[in-house]
Design an enzyme around this catalytic site. Structure first.
Site, short mmCIF file in Angstrom:
data_model
loop_
_atom_site.label_atom_id
_atom_site.label_comp_id
_atom_site.label_asym_id
_atom_site.label_seq_id
_atom_site.Cartn_x
_atom_site.Cartn_y
_atom_site.Cartn_z
N LYS A 1 -21.18 18.24 -21.25
CA LYS A 1 -20.00 19.05 -21.53
C LYS A 1 -18.85 18.62 -20.62
O LYS A 1 -19.01 18.55 -19.39
CB LYS A 1 -20.28 20.55 -21.28
CG LYS A 1 -21.11 21.22 -22.35
CD LYS A 1 -21.40 22.66 -22.00
CE LYS A 1 -20.20 23.56 -22.18
NZ LYS A 1 -20.50 24.97 -21.87
O1 G3P Z 1 -19.12 27.73 -22.01
C1 G3P Z 1 -17.96 28.52 -22.04
C2 G3P Z 1 -18.28 29.96 -22.09
O2 G3P Z 1 -19.42 30.25 -21.30
C3 G3P Z 1 -17.11 30.79 -21.62
O3 G3P Z 1 -17.43 32.13 -21.87
O4 G3P Z 1 -17.41 34.54 -21.49
O5 G3P Z 1 -16.73 32.99 -19.63
O6 G3P Z 1 -15.23 33.31 -21.63
P1 G3P Z 1 -16.66 33.31 -21.10
#
Ligand code: G3P
Length: 225
Positions: free
Chosen positions: A89
């Protein structure tokens, strides 16, 4: 539609992955930071997740470096430690796109992450990304319809026959996942908590209780009239 778990919480992952129809795990530095108390634990933690997934499930591991050389070096280490079938990633920064292009040309699987616009997704797809990961909840938080961004990315990829798939990420509720599914996402990555919320419904629980109660009420022997 692929469903992946966005978590490095081994206990939570073990409660779902072996028996439920999941397609992999995604991680990022924040998720890793929540799951371990020291950097020395990280390789073992990721190996445990890899083992839990077996050969079928996808494992997406995010780099932490910001420069081209740093990203390439980390990608090489990840590949050496976790095998060819890991997805690297990489955030869609200038250095990230350069690294993504080089890795894709070498046949290394790459997920372009921290995507917020169809334009970023298009550039990442042209660079050779296997997946692009738009952050739906973070867009919604800015009053930008995250599911619309997913739909527009998919339309561009379809119109120009780009093979890159959309792995929608960053969710806080089931409605967001639902809208993204209707927008044509190829995959979603969600927290274990959200997975259980997607599966559970109170009326299902009530219905099953009624079935069990009514079944138990049938006499063991027929009553003679
Ligand atoms: O991989 C990206 C994802 O985990 C972001 O999620 O909930 O931190 O916006 P969040």
């Amino acid at each position: 539609m692929l469903i992946l778990l966005d978590s490095a919480d081994l206990q939570a992952l073990r409660g779902i992955i072996p028996d439920h129809p999941l397609d992999g795990v995604t991680t990022n530095p924040t998720i890793i930071s929540r799951a371990c108390s020291g950097k020395r634990e990280i390789p073992g933690l990721l190996r445990s997740i890899r083992g839990l997934l077996g050969n079928e499930g996808m494992l997406h591991i995010q780099v932490t470096a910001a420069t081209l050389d740093g990203i390439l070096a980390e990608a090489e280490t990840i590949k050496e430690q976790f095998g060819e079938d890991v997805y690297i990633k990489i955030p869609v920064t200038s250095e990230g796109i350069k690294a993504l292009s080089i890795l894709a040309k070498k046949g290394i699987r790459v997920t372009a992450t921290a995507v917020f616009t169809p334009q970023q997704a298009l550039i990442a797809a042209k660079a050779g990304a296997d997946f692009v990961a738009p952050y739906v909840n973070r867009l919604d938080d800015l009053a930008v319809d995250g599911s619309r961004v997913v739909r527009e990315i998919k339309q561009i990829f379809t119109d120009y026959s780009l093979k890159t798939r959309v792995l929608a990420a960053s969710f806080r509720n089931i409605e967001q996942v639902h809208r993204v599914c209707l927008s044509g996402a190829d995959a979603v990555t969600i927290s274990p908590e959200l997975y259980w919320k997607m599966l559970f419904h109170p009326l299902t629980a009530v219905s099953v209780e009624e079935f069990e109660r009514d079944w138990a009420a049938i006499p063991e022997r027929e009553e003679r009239n």
